[in-house]
Scaffold this active site. Structure first.
Site, PDB file in Angstrom:
ATOM      1  N   HIS A 246       0.833  -1.225   0.000  1.00  0.00           N
ATOM      2  CA  HIS A 246       0.000   0.000   0.000  1.00  0.00           C
ATOM      3  C   HIS A 246       0.860   1.265   0.000  1.00  0.00           C
ATOM      4  O   HIS A 246       0.443   2.296   0.522  1.00  0.00           O
ATOM      5  CB  HIS A 246      -0.950   0.023   1.203  1.00  0.00           C
ATOM      6  CG  HIS A 246      -1.711  -1.252   1.384  1.00  0.00           C
ATOM      7  ND1 HIS A 246      -2.937  -1.481   0.810  1.00  0.00           N
ATOM      8  CD2 HIS A 246      -1.390  -2.389   2.054  1.00  0.00           C
ATOM      9  CE1 HIS A 246      -3.350  -2.707   1.129  1.00  0.00           C
ATOM     10  NE2 HIS A 246      -2.421  -3.284   1.884  1.00  0.00           N
ATOM     11  N   SER A 373      15.700  20.604 -15.805  1.00  0.00           N
ATOM     12  CA  SER A 373      14.575  21.477 -16.127  1.00  0.00           C
ATOM     13  C   SER A 373      15.135  22.755 -16.735  1.00  0.00           C
ATOM     14  O   SER A 373      16.172  23.253 -16.306  1.00  0.00           O
ATOM     15  CB  SER A 373      13.807  21.797 -14.849  1.00  0.00           C
ATOM     16  OG  SER A 373      13.081  22.998 -15.016  1.00  0.00           O
ATOM     17  N   LYS A 379      16.729  20.854 -10.607  1.00  0.00           N
ATOM     18  CA  LYS A 379      16.010  19.617 -10.928  1.00  0.00           C
ATOM     19  C   LYS A 379      16.855  18.593 -11.699  1.00  0.00           C
ATOM     20  O   LYS A 379      17.638  18.928 -12.561  1.00  0.00           O
ATOM     21  CB  LYS A 379      14.782  19.933 -11.805  1.00  0.00           C
ATOM     22  CG  LYS A 379      13.659  20.645 -11.113  1.00  0.00           C
ATOM     23  CD  LYS A 379      12.820  19.771 -10.195  1.00  0.00           C
ATOM     24  CE  LYS A 379      12.053  18.671 -10.881  1.00  0.00           C
ATOM     25  NZ  LYS A 379      10.932  19.174 -11.686  1.00  0.00           N
ATOM     26  N   GLU A 386      10.228   7.694 -16.643  1.00  0.00           N
ATOM     27  CA  GLU A 386       8.896   8.214 -16.991  1.00  0.00           C
ATOM     28  C   GLU A 386       8.501   7.773 -18.402  1.00  0.00           C
ATOM     29  O   GLU A 386       7.347   7.437 -18.662  1.00  0.00           O
ATOM     30  CB  GLU A 386       8.889   9.737 -16.891  1.00  0.00           C
ATOM     31  CG  GLU A 386       9.016  10.208 -15.452  1.00  0.00           C
ATOM     32  CD  GLU A 386       9.230  11.707 -15.380  1.00  0.00           C
ATOM     33  OE1 GLU A 386       8.337  12.405 -14.913  1.00  0.00           O
ATOM     34  OE2 GLU A 386      10.300  12.187 -15.800  1.00  0.00           O
ATOM     35  N   LYS A 421       0.344  -4.865 -39.474  1.00  0.00           N
ATOM     36  CA  LYS A 421       1.792  -4.762 -39.344  1.00  0.00           C
ATOM     37  C   LYS A 421       2.287  -3.554 -38.536  1.00  0.00           C
ATOM     38  O   LYS A 421       3.150  -3.724 -37.665  1.00  0.00           O
ATOM     39  CB  LYS A 421       2.452  -4.812 -40.726  1.00  0.00           C
ATOM     40  CG  LYS A 421       2.475  -6.245 -41.283  1.00  0.00           C
ATOM     41  CD  LYS A 421       2.846  -6.341 -42.724  1.00  0.00           C
ATOM     42  CE  LYS A 421       1.725  -6.208 -43.697  1.00  0.00           C
ATOM     43  NZ  LYS A 421       0.519  -7.016 -43.447  1.00  0.00           N
TER      44      LYS A 421
HETATM   45  N1  ARG Z   1      -0.020  -6.084 -48.489  1.00  0.00           N
HETATM   46  C1  ARG Z   1      -0.972  -7.094 -48.179  1.00  0.00           C
HETATM   47  C2  ARG Z   1      -1.091  -7.266 -46.673  1.00  0.00           C
HETATM   48  O1  ARG Z   1      -0.229  -6.841 -45.994  1.00  0.00           O
HETATM   49  C3  ARG Z   1      -0.566  -8.405 -48.779  1.00  0.00           C
HETATM   50  C4  ARG Z   1      -1.701  -9.332 -49.018  1.00  0.00           C
HETATM   51  C5  ARG Z   1      -2.582  -8.796 -50.074  1.00  0.00           C
HETATM   52  N2  ARG Z   1      -3.551  -9.743 -50.470  1.00  0.00           N
HETATM   53  C6  ARG Z   1      -4.612  -9.399 -51.225  1.00  0.00           C
HETATM   54  N3  ARG Z   1      -5.428 -10.338 -51.534  1.00  0.00           N
HETATM   55  N4  ARG Z   1      -4.823  -8.153 -51.603  1.00  0.00           N
HETATM   56  O2  ARG Z   1      -2.017  -7.804 -46.173  1.00  0.00           O
END
Ligand code: ARG
Length: 554
Positions: A246, A373, A379, A386, A421
């Protein structure tokens, strides 16, 4: 090391070519990782004269800029690129253009391209294409000479990518089409490369290879942070501090015991990453777009060639073509592992921030990882900690993005999945640099032994030991706890420390207090009595340090 696209990246933006310099230092894995992401780390410098390049595209030379701003800035600057010139592109030369009478709108090209972030998959994409073409030759779908020509062409392209001379085009959408297009222009046999393959199983393969690499790389960095932790724990192994519950002082612990708690957290992180590597280790190639192929391919051959094998070298191929092209569980597992590491960063950082405050003053963080700072000269701010705490929010966000992205998607591949991605690349980049910063911060941390000794000297921290003393004299714990509570109250009333009460005083509270009651407050003795596995006694801490030393031996 992550795939390095090159210190200098040349880009064909829609209708124009730009060259972008990425400031990645050789040997710097982190910089290399980010250098592979073209829209990162590229500072906008002054635009230079543009001239017409081959095929009417505009070539910009000596221009270094962030990838995305190039597109808009160039358009704003009076049609330097084709954005404002013609809305529709020419009938498409793209790989799927056969059934189309018009190419995609320039706006659509900009909207749908992924090469600005998936170019970092180039190394894996090329490895996948080499394995796939080797398999095609193995089953007789292409000749050995065609395979060799494809391999040679791919090697040249990889060398160009690594040297930063490869010209990427957003018109060609993604890393797969950029590489295949470049190959086809140089090697006639490349027209056969996409036999029995779709970008759907191709991108799944690239990413699984990337996850295997990324997980292994992060495990190494976790080990680096653990080693910094171990060194600190060994250096300051004899320092005692109050342990907190705590955020109130609770019981004394060796600082090493606290640090080894972090060690356990990091070790579970490494386990989670190893599990990601295991999950990724199944080869998608051969699943095609959704339903495999009618051609007589050998999936096991490709899997073996790419290292998708079990501990005994047996190939591991995914078992359902529809699941294979739709599945993004490894993405989620990876982002979850990074998000959990982020939570750990944040908790460690919070302790360090508290310890480095004047209120605690247990630790002094290294100047190299702090800032001052601009206004208050006195500081010294714990910025690295952080930011570690702050980055954890971002890592959680990436996990959330993936969960939301995949929730409700019908089987199988949908273009939404292209958005899978950026969050995992970001999780990798951030986790990677955070682990290195954590290691650096720990390595330079100094412990203020005087302050720690002062803080741990309060005998009240051993009130539980006093209850245990009564337990050993046959008093039930609840009763002992109550009695010690009364002793604490007595000391408070007399404005003295717990160990300064007289034996007569404490005996008025409970008759089982003997003349030796005050020995309980001997800190050294108290610590040595914590002997069980996982406890903070000196013997245990020593044992744990030895265990970690053995485990973390490089
Ligand atoms: N650039 C696409 C992706 O990252 C690759 C796959 C594309 N496939 C398709 N049927 N358009 O998903």
């Amino acid at each position: 090391m992550d795939v390095r696209v090159g210190a200098t990246l040349t880009w064909v933006v829609t209708g124009g070519v730009g060259t972008a310099g990425a400031g990645a230092g050789a040997g710097d894995a982190m910089a290399a990782a980010t250098a592979a992401t073209p829209n990162k780390r590229m500072e906008h410098r002054k635009r230079t004269a543009a001239h017409r390049g081959p095929a009417g595209v505009l070539v910009q030379t000596r221009t270094a800029c962030r990838f995305r701003p190039v597109l808009s800035r160039c358009a704003d600057a009076g049609g330097v690129v084709s954005c404002g010139e013609s809305f529709m592109a020419k009938p498409s030369q793209v790989t799927w253009g056969g059934r189309f009478s018009a190419g995609p709108a320039e706006l659509m090209l900009r909207f749908s391209e992924s090469v600005s972030f998936d170019a970092r998959l180039a190394h894996f994409d090329i490895a996948g294409s080499k394995a796939h073409s080797a398999m095609l030759a193995h089953v007789g779908l292409i000749s050995k000479a065609e395979r060799d020509a494809i391999h040679k062409g791919l090697d040249v392209i990889l060398a160009e990518i690594e040297a930063g001379t490869f010209v990427w085009s957003t018109k060609l959408e993604d890393v797969h089409m950029n590489i295949e297009h470049a190959l086809t222009q140089r090697v006639p046999a490349a027209a056969r490369l996409h036999t029995a393959r779709s970008r759907n199983d191709q991108v799944a393969t690239d990413m699984r290879l990337w996850f295997k690499h990324a997980a292994a790389d992060l495990i190494e960095r976790v080990r680096g942070a653990q080693r910094a932790l171990l060194e600190l724990a060994m250096r300051e192994g004899d320092v005692l501090i109050p342990g907190y519950t705590h955020l109130q002082r609770a019981q004394p612990v060796f600082l090493a015991h606290h640090l080894l708690a972090w060690m356990e957290m990091l070790d579970r992180d490494a386990d989670r990453l190893a599990e990601v590597g295991r999950q990724a280790n199944w080869c998608p190639l051969g699943s095609g777009a959704i339903a495999g192929t009618t051609l007589p391919i050998d999936r096991e051959f490709t899997a073996k060639a790419l290292g998708f094998v079990d501990a005994r070298g047996r190939p591991q191929v995914t078992q359902n073509s529809m699941d294979t092209v739709a599945d993004r569980d490894v993405f989620i597992a990876f982002a979850a592992a990074c998000a959990t590491i982020g939570v750990h960063f944040s908790r460690m950082a919070e302790d360090l921030i508290l310890w480095s405050s004047v209120e605690f003053k247990y630790a002094d963080l290294p100047d190299a990882f702090c800032t001052g700072s601009s206004l208050m000269p006195q500081k010294k701010n714990p910025d690295s900690c952080e930011l570690l705490r702050g980055k954890s929010a971002r890592l959680q966000g990436n996990l959330h993005t993936l969960l939301t992205l995949t929730k409700g998607l019908p089987l199988t591949y949908n273009r939404d999945l292209q958005e899978d991605k950026p969050p995992v690349f970001d999780s990798y980049d951030q986790t990677s640099i955070c682990l290195d910063v954590l290691a650096g911060t720990l390595a330079g941390m100094k412990v203020n032994r005087t302050r720690c000794a002062e803080a741990v000297a309060d005998p009240a921290l051993l009130a539980t030991d006093l209850a245990d003393y009564l337990v050993l004299r046959g008093v039930p714990f609840r009763e002992a706890h109550h009695a010690v509570g009364a002793v604490v109250k007595l000391a408070e009333g007399e404005a003295v420390k717990l160990d300064q009460l007289s034996t007569e005083d404490v005996q008025t509270v409970h008759p089982k207090f003997g003349p030796d009651w005050v020995k309980v407050f001997d800190l050294k003795r108290a610590m040595s009595m914590r002997r069980g596995t996982g406890m903070p006694g000196p013997g245990q801490v020593k044992r744990q340090l030895a265990r970690w030393r053995k485990k973390l031996k490089p």
